[in-house]
Motif scaffolding. Structure first.
Motif, PDB file in Angstrom:
ATOM      1  N   ALA A  52       0.829  -1.292   0.042  1.00 27.43           N
ATOM      2  CA  ALA A  52       0.003  -0.048   0.212  1.00 27.43           C
ATOM      3  C   ALA A  52       0.997   1.330  -0.101  1.00 27.43           C
ATOM      4  N   ALA A  53       1.762   1.418   0.740  1.00 32.30           N
ATOM      5  CA  ALA A  53       2.798   2.285   0.727  1.00 32.30           C
ATOM      6  C   ALA A  53       3.554   2.526  -0.595  1.00 32.30           C
ATOM      7  N   THR A  54       4.001   1.389  -0.983  1.00 30.53           N
ATOM      8  CA  THR A  54       4.639   1.459  -2.495  1.00 30.53           C
ATOM      9  C   THR A  54       3.538   1.990  -3.535  1.00 30.53           C
ATOM     10  N   GLU A  55       2.323   1.487  -3.408  1.00 28.98           N
ATOM     11  CA  GLU A  55       1.434   2.028  -4.360  1.00 28.98           C
ATOM     12  C   GLU A  55       1.293   3.609  -4.501  1.00 28.98           C
ATOM     13  N   ARG A  56       1.150   4.069  -3.056  1.00 32.04           N
ATOM     14  CA  ARG A  56       0.853   5.461  -2.809  1.00 32.04           C
ATOM     15  C   ARG A  56       2.260   6.274  -3.353  1.00 32.04           C
ATOM     16  N   ALA A  57       3.472   5.652  -3.323  1.00 28.19           N
ATOM     17  CA  ALA A  57       4.750   6.399  -3.962  1.00 28.19           C
ATOM     18  C   ALA A  57       4.651   6.376  -5.475  1.00 28.19           C
ATOM     19  N   ILE A  58       4.230   5.194  -5.889  1.00 27.28           N
ATOM     20  CA  ILE A  58       4.418   5.065  -7.269  1.00 27.28           C
ATOM     21  C   ILE A  58       3.341   6.040  -7.997  1.00 27.28           C
ATOM     22  N   ALA A  59       2.268   6.152  -7.389  1.00 32.68           N
ATOM     23  CA  ALA A  59       1.208   7.175  -7.965  1.00 32.68           C
ATOM     24  C   ALA A  59       1.573   8.393  -8.615  1.00 32.68           C
ATOM     25  N   SER A  60       2.655   9.000  -8.070  1.00 40.78           N
ATOM     26  CA  SER A  60       3.168  10.298  -8.514  1.00 40.78           C
ATOM     27  C   SER A  60       4.709  10.197  -8.881  1.00 40.78           C
ATOM     28  N   ALA A  61       5.386   9.073  -8.906  1.00 35.12           N
ATOM     29  CA  ALA A  61       6.786   8.935  -9.132  1.00 35.12           C
ATOM     30  C   ALA A  61       7.142   8.818 -10.542  1.00 35.12           C
ATOM     31  N   ASP A  62       8.364   9.135 -10.702  1.00 36.35           N
ATOM     32  CA  ASP A  62       8.990   8.852 -12.225  1.00 36.35           C
ATOM     33  C   ASP A  62       9.450   7.536 -12.155  1.00 36.35           C
ATOM     34  N   ILE A  63       8.938   6.639 -12.933  1.00 31.74           N
ATOM     35  CA  ILE A  63       9.143   5.524 -13.016  1.00 31.74           C
ATOM     36  C   ILE A  63      10.241   4.958 -14.203  1.00 31.74           C
ATOM     37  N   SER A  64      10.756   5.868 -15.022  1.00 27.10           N
ATOM     38  CA  SER A  64      11.291   5.894 -16.145  1.00 27.10           C
ATOM     39  C   SER A  64      12.828   4.952 -16.153  1.00 27.10           C
ATOM     40  N   SER A  65      13.247   4.887 -14.673  1.00 25.36           N
ATOM     41  CA  SER A  65      14.395   4.331 -14.580  1.00 25.36           C
ATOM     42  C   SER A  65      13.990   2.807 -14.771  1.00 25.36           C
ATOM     43  N   PHE A  66      12.736   2.335 -14.435  1.00 24.20           N
ATOM     44  CA  PHE A  66      12.485   0.848 -14.433  1.00 24.20           C
ATOM     45  C   PHE A  66      11.991   0.414 -15.772  1.00 24.20           C
ATOM     46  N   LEU A  67      11.859   1.236 -16.909  1.00 24.53           N
ATOM     47  CA  LEU A  67      11.385   1.026 -18.096  1.00 24.53           C
ATOM     48  C   LEU A  67      12.568   0.504 -19.013  1.00 24.53           C
ATOM     49  N   ARG A  68      12.235  -0.699 -19.680  1.00 23.83           N
ATOM     50  CA  ARG A  68      13.433  -0.955 -20.542  1.00 23.83           C
ATOM     51  C   ARG A  68      12.843  -1.080 -22.110  1.00 23.83           C
ATOM     52  N   ARG A  69      13.574  -0.550 -23.053  1.00 25.94           N
ATOM     53  CA  ARG A  69      13.402  -0.526 -24.422  1.00 25.94           C
ATOM     54  C   ARG A  69      14.154  -1.511 -25.223  1.00 25.94           C
ATOM     55  N   ARG A  70      13.483  -2.157 -26.161  1.00 35.00           N
ATOM     56  CA  ARG A  70      14.237  -2.952 -27.063  1.00 35.00           C
ATOM     57  C   ARG A  70      13.443  -2.767 -28.442  1.00 35.00           C
TER      58      ARG A  70
END
Length: 392
Positions: free
Chosen positions: A158-176
């Motif tokens: 639950a705490a992680t979901e709240r943090a993710i809602a407004s976070a920049d998660i581009s560092s976790f994206l992988r493009r191939r």
């Protein structure tokens, strides 16, 4: 590395100073095909102690190797990581002499690790393995050991979901890039971008010390939150301005989320039919009704669906004809059935009729492309293809 893998290296081209590796691989292929005998001397500085590689003696070793340049009977190749290879027609006196000189300058253990005197075609596999090592392909496919830890609880997620809602998660994206590569040669042809979340990296950053495998339901919650954040980040005019054909793996429920509906509404009209959503085979098996709804919904909106199988068993349990999906993404692994075996033929039968609808991912070694070619696959995705496609 097999003979077919040598053909792969040649087909992929020779960027970034890898011309020696590609030329040598092609020569090995031709030598084996013709049954021509050659002697081969390998010198791998990586087999030396680090202090030795930095010492003045390294210059002396290279000078001794350089003596081979004074004979026209010897062909020399410089590979990445400092690896050097020399070929000579039998009896190979120059190679034998140089091997002795180099070995005398080293400790016995170092000489065994850094030097090898081989014969073609009998020991072609060892020569090709040295090329693969020089290219760094063997190291690239070593999977990281999962970190052990305790299971997360509801409060953690639950705490992680709240943090993710407004976070920049581009560092976790992988493009191939998914590329077409045929055995006839030529550079890989980029077709579309595959964009996905690095879930283990996200776990390590957001829930250090937690083992999500111990709590599958909570792991799914975390993935769902990350996917919705990814979709929300993509559904902006500036993000979509330069976007092209795209594929993304999503959970079934993410396709009917508000974030996906917003992305669909903003998706450029010119790219209708060029967004592909990949569904995991295990997800499809667990919720066939939900999958059927999501698949049909995508079709009504002009998008495509793809079945993503981690292994052959999942794909054979749900062949394309049964799922109503015209595209398949199969991950390469050493566990795939050997070519020509009954299991390989059964897997081939589970492929869609259109071979351009089969993507082989996880392509980090020439063996993967060689296997795919023999199975009729021409679309590949992975580090090996990505580093050799033309730069945009």
């Amino acid at each position: 590395m097999t003979l077919a893998e040598a053909n792969v290296i040649s087909a992929l081209g020779t960027p970034n100073g890898m011309a020696g590796a590609a030329t040598l691989a092609a020569l090995v292929r031709e030598t084996v095909a013709a049954g021509v005998e050659r002697r081969v001397l390998l010198f791998r500085p990586s087999g030396l102690a680090p202090a030795r590689r930095r010492s003045p003696q390294m210059a002396m070793l290279r000078e001794a190797w350089g003596g081979l340049r004074r004979t026209s009977r010897t062909r020399l190749f410089e590979l990445p990581r400092g690896t050097m290879v020399a070929l000579e027609a039998p009896p190979g006196h120059h190679l034998t002499e140089t091997h002795g000189v180099l070995a005398d300058m080293l400790e016995p253990a170092e000489a065994g690790a850094a030097l090898a005197l081989l014969r073609l075609p009998d020991q072609a596999a060892a020569v090709l393995a040295a090329i693969e090592e020089a290219l760094g392909l063997a190291a690239a496919v070593r999977a990281a050991t999962p970190r052990a830890g305790r299971a997360p609880d509801g409060d953690d997620i639950a705490a992680t979901e709240r943090a993710i809602a407004s976070a920049d998660i581009s560092s976790f994206l992988r493009r191939r890039r998914v590329c077409r590569l045929t055995s006839g040669g030529g550079a890989p042809e980029p077709l579309w971008e595959d964009r996905r979340l690095a879930l283990r990296d996200a776990r390590d950053a957001l829930l250090p010390g937690r083992d999500l495998d111990l709590a599958p339901a909570l792991a799914r919650r975390l993935r769902r939150a990350l996917e919705r954040r990814m979709l929300a980040g993509l559904a902006h005019a500036e993000e979509l301005r330069d976007i092209g054909a795209l594929s993304m793996p999503l959970l079934i429920e993410s396709v009917t989320s508000g974030e996906f509906l917003r992305l669909d509404a903003m998706w450029p009209a010119a790219l209708r039919g060029r967004l592909t959503i990949a569904f995991g085979a295990e997800d499809v098996a667990a919720d066939p009704a939900g999958f059927a709804f999501a698949r049909d919904y995508l079709a009504t909106r002009g998008h495509k669906a793809m079945l993503e199988a981690a292994g052959p068993a999942a794909l054979m349990a749900m062949p394309a004809s049964r799922t109503g999906i015209g595209a398949v993404r199969l991950r390469w692994s050493e566990a795939l059935p050997p070519l020509g075996s009954p299991a390989a033929e059964a897997l081939r039968a589970a492929f869609p009729a259109d071979r351009d609808a089969v993507v082989l991912s996880g392509v980090d070694r020439p063996a993967a492309i060689a296997w795919g070619w023999e199975m009729g696959i021409t679309l590949f995705q992975g580090r090996l293809v990505e580093t050799r496609r033309p730069m945009a």
